[in-house]
Design a protein around this motif. Structure first.
Motif, short mmCIF file in Angstrom:
data_model
loop_
_atom_site.label_atom_id
_atom_site.label_comp_id
_atom_site.label_asym_id
_atom_site.label_seq_id
_atom_site.Cartn_x
_atom_site.Cartn_y
_atom_site.Cartn_z
N THR A 167 0.82 -1.21 0.00
CA THR A 167 0.00 0.00 0.00
C THR A 167 0.86 1.26 0.00
O THR A 167 0.54 2.23 -0.70
CB THR A 167 -0.95 0.00 1.21
N ALA A 168 1.93 1.24 0.76
CA ALA A 168 2.82 2.41 0.77
C ALA A 168 3.39 2.66 -0.62
O ALA A 168 3.46 3.80 -1.09
CB ALA A 168 3.95 2.20 1.78
N GLY A 169 3.79 1.60 -1.29
CA GLY A 169 4.33 1.75 -2.64
C GLY A 169 3.30 2.27 -3.62
O GLY A 169 3.61 3.10 -4.49
N LEU A 170 2.06 1.81 -3.48
CA LEU A 170 1.00 2.28 -4.38
C LEU A 170 0.74 3.78 -4.18
O LEU A 170 0.63 4.53 -5.16
CB LEU A 170 -0.28 1.49 -4.11
N ILE A 171 0.64 4.21 -2.93
CA ILE A 171 0.41 5.64 -2.65
C ILE A 171 1.60 6.47 -3.12
O ILE A 171 1.43 7.55 -3.72
CB ILE A 171 0.15 5.86 -1.15
N LEU A 172 2.80 6.00 -2.87
CA LEU A 172 4.00 6.71 -3.33
C LEU A 172 3.98 6.87 -4.85
O LEU A 172 4.28 7.95 -5.37
CB LEU A 172 5.25 5.95 -2.89
N LEU A 173 3.60 5.82 -5.55
CA LEU A 173 3.57 5.87 -7.01
C LEU A 173 2.53 6.88 -7.51
O LEU A 173 2.84 7.76 -8.33
CB LEU A 173 3.25 4.49 -7.57
N ILE A 174 1.30 6.76 -7.04
CA ILE A 174 0.22 7.62 -7.54
C ILE A 174 0.49 9.08 -7.25
O ILE A 174 0.41 9.94 -8.15
CB ILE A 174 -1.13 7.19 -6.93
N PHE A 175 0.82 9.39 -6.00
CA PHE A 175 1.00 10.79 -5.64
C PHE A 175 2.36 11.33 -6.07
O PHE A 175 2.52 12.53 -6.26
CB PHE A 175 0.74 10.98 -4.14
N GLY A 176 3.32 10.44 -6.27
CA GLY A 176 4.58 10.86 -6.87
C GLY A 176 4.38 11.26 -8.32
O GLY A 176 4.94 12.27 -8.79
N LEU A 177 3.57 10.51 -9.05
CA LEU A 177 3.25 10.89 -10.43
C LEU A 177 2.52 12.22 -10.46
O LEU A 177 2.76 13.06 -11.33
CB LEU A 177 2.38 9.80 -11.08
N ALA A 240 -0.81 3.52 3.78
CA ALA A 240 -1.16 4.77 3.10
C ALA A 240 -0.48 5.96 3.78
O ALA A 240 0.02 6.88 3.10
CB ALA A 240 -2.67 4.96 3.10
N VAL A 241 -0.44 5.95 5.11
CA VAL A 241 0.23 7.02 5.84
C VAL A 241 1.73 7.02 5.53
O VAL A 241 2.34 8.07 5.28
CB VAL A 241 -0.01 6.88 7.36
N VAL A 242 2.32 5.83 5.52
CA VAL A 242 3.75 5.72 5.19
C VAL A 242 4.01 6.23 3.78
O VAL A 242 4.98 6.96 3.53
CB VAL A 242 4.22 4.26 5.33
N GLY A 243 3.12 5.86 2.85
CA GLY A 243 3.28 6.32 1.47
C GLY A 243 3.23 7.81 1.34
O GLY A 243 4.04 8.43 0.63
N LEU A 244 2.29 8.46 2.03
CA LEU A 244 2.19 9.92 1.98
C LEU A 244 3.42 10.57 2.60
O LEU A 244 3.89 11.61 2.12
CB LEU A 244 0.93 10.39 2.70
N ALA A 245 3.94 9.97 3.67
CA ALA A 245 5.16 10.51 4.29
C ALA A 245 6.33 10.43 3.31
O ALA A 245 7.14 11.36 3.21
CB ALA A 245 5.47 9.75 5.57
N LEU A 246 6.43 9.32 2.58
CA LEU A 246 7.50 9.18 1.59
C LEU A 246 7.35 10.19 0.47
O LEU A 246 8.34 10.75 -0.02
CB LEU A 246 7.49 7.75 1.03
N VAL A 247 6.12 10.43 0.04
CA VAL A 247 5.88 11.44 -0.99
C VAL A 247 6.36 12.81 -0.51
O VAL A 247 7.02 13.55 -1.25
CB VAL A 247 4.38 11.50 -1.36
N ALA A 248 6.04 13.15 0.74
CA ALA A 248 6.42 14.45 1.28
C ALA A 248 7.93 14.62 1.34
O ALA A 248 8.46 15.72 1.10
CB ALA A 248 5.82 14.63 2.68
N VAL A 249 8.64 13.54 1.64
CA VAL A 249 10.10 13.62 1.75
C VAL A 249 10.78 13.57 0.38
O VAL A 249 11.63 14.40 0.06
CB VAL A 249 10.62 12.48 2.65
#
Length: 263
Positions: A167-177, A240-249
């Motif tokens: 899930t973290a990877g999915l959120i990172l991918l979508i919001f990173g794009l 999802a929270v981890v993914g958003l944190a990764l996007v922010a960083v």
């Protein structure tokens, strides 16, 4: 599957420039009526679960090799998800996933664009109802009991860790794009990621609370025991929270010498 985009239509067919921004998670198109977006989320999530469950049933009927079963299941999911994102992305953003919807609502809550609290209250039930309907539909197509609770226990700690990663990877991918203005690649990128995550995560990458709930209604290859659902959903939200944190960083916006955000 979890799962969570744009389609770049030919300019001649759509009347829109090929490089025009396309709607996707992080950029839900506000002009589309909410009822249409809710219908897209319900139908899209139902179709996604029908693909996952139906291909799992078909795979077990055609082969006794678990590796081949998983390969067939993952390939069908990749193709089905890519098509659904391309088709329904311009309508609702093609979330099909409460984790994606919640993440977009959280990131857009201050800007006033994207998913609102009202949208959230409509999207989440639509996705869950769609997921349950998709599982029932797949069972009906293959002559299985319409509702039979899964007996496939998935409560092991390593599987829960797999769901956090997926899930973290999915959120990172979508919001990173979204952060890098490359959402036009989302149909291929998201489908490819889910296909890969089938194989590199121990849980086979549900990465989607609605899909997880829907898969509890079928005692077939893709099922999950109802007792395993709460923990799966919980760690997906953590992911999802981890993914958003990764996007922010990772996609942190820089500042110029004057202190203003850089372009």
């Amino acid at each position: 599957m979890s799962v969570t985009e744009p389609v770049v239509a030919p300019a001649a067919a759509s009347g829109i420039a090929a490089d025009a921004p396309q709607p996707a998670p992080g950029a839900t198109p506000p002009p589309t009526p909410l009822i249409a977006r809710a219908a897209a989320e319900l139908v899209g999530t139902a179709a996604l679960v029908a693909v996952v469950v139906g291909s799992g049933i078909q795979a077990t009927e055609l082969s006794q090799d678990v590796g081949l079963q998983l390969l067939a299941n993952s390939l069908a999911t990749v193709f089905g998800l890519g098509v659904l994102i391309a088709l329904l992305g311009p309508v609702s953003g093609a979330h099909f996933n409460p984790a994606v919807t919640l993440a977009e609502w959280w990131t857009a809550r201050r800007s006033g664009s994207g998913v609102t609290a009202r949208d959230l209250a409509v999207y989440l039930p639509s996705q869950i109802v769609g997921a349950i309907a998709g599982a029932i539909l797949a069972d009906a197509m293959f002559g299985e009991p319409l509702v039979k609770w899964s007996t496939h226990d998935r409560s092991a700690g390593n599987l829960l860790l797999g769901e956090v990663v997926a899930t973290a990877g999915l959120i990172l991918l979508i919001f990173g794009l979204a952060r890098t203005d490359r959402l036009r690649f989302a149909p291929v990128a998201v489908a490819s990621y889910i296909g890969a995550a089938y194989w590199f995560t121990s849980s086979t990458s549900f990465a989607n609370p609605a899909v997880t709930i829907g898969r509890a209604f079928t005692d077939t290859f893709a099922g999950i025991a109802p007792a395993s659902v709460p923990a799966f959903v919980g760690v997906q939200l953590v992911g999802a929270v981890v993914g958003l944190a990764l996007v922010a960083v990772i996609f942190m916006r820089g500042s110029s010498d004057s202190g203003q955000p850089s372009a």
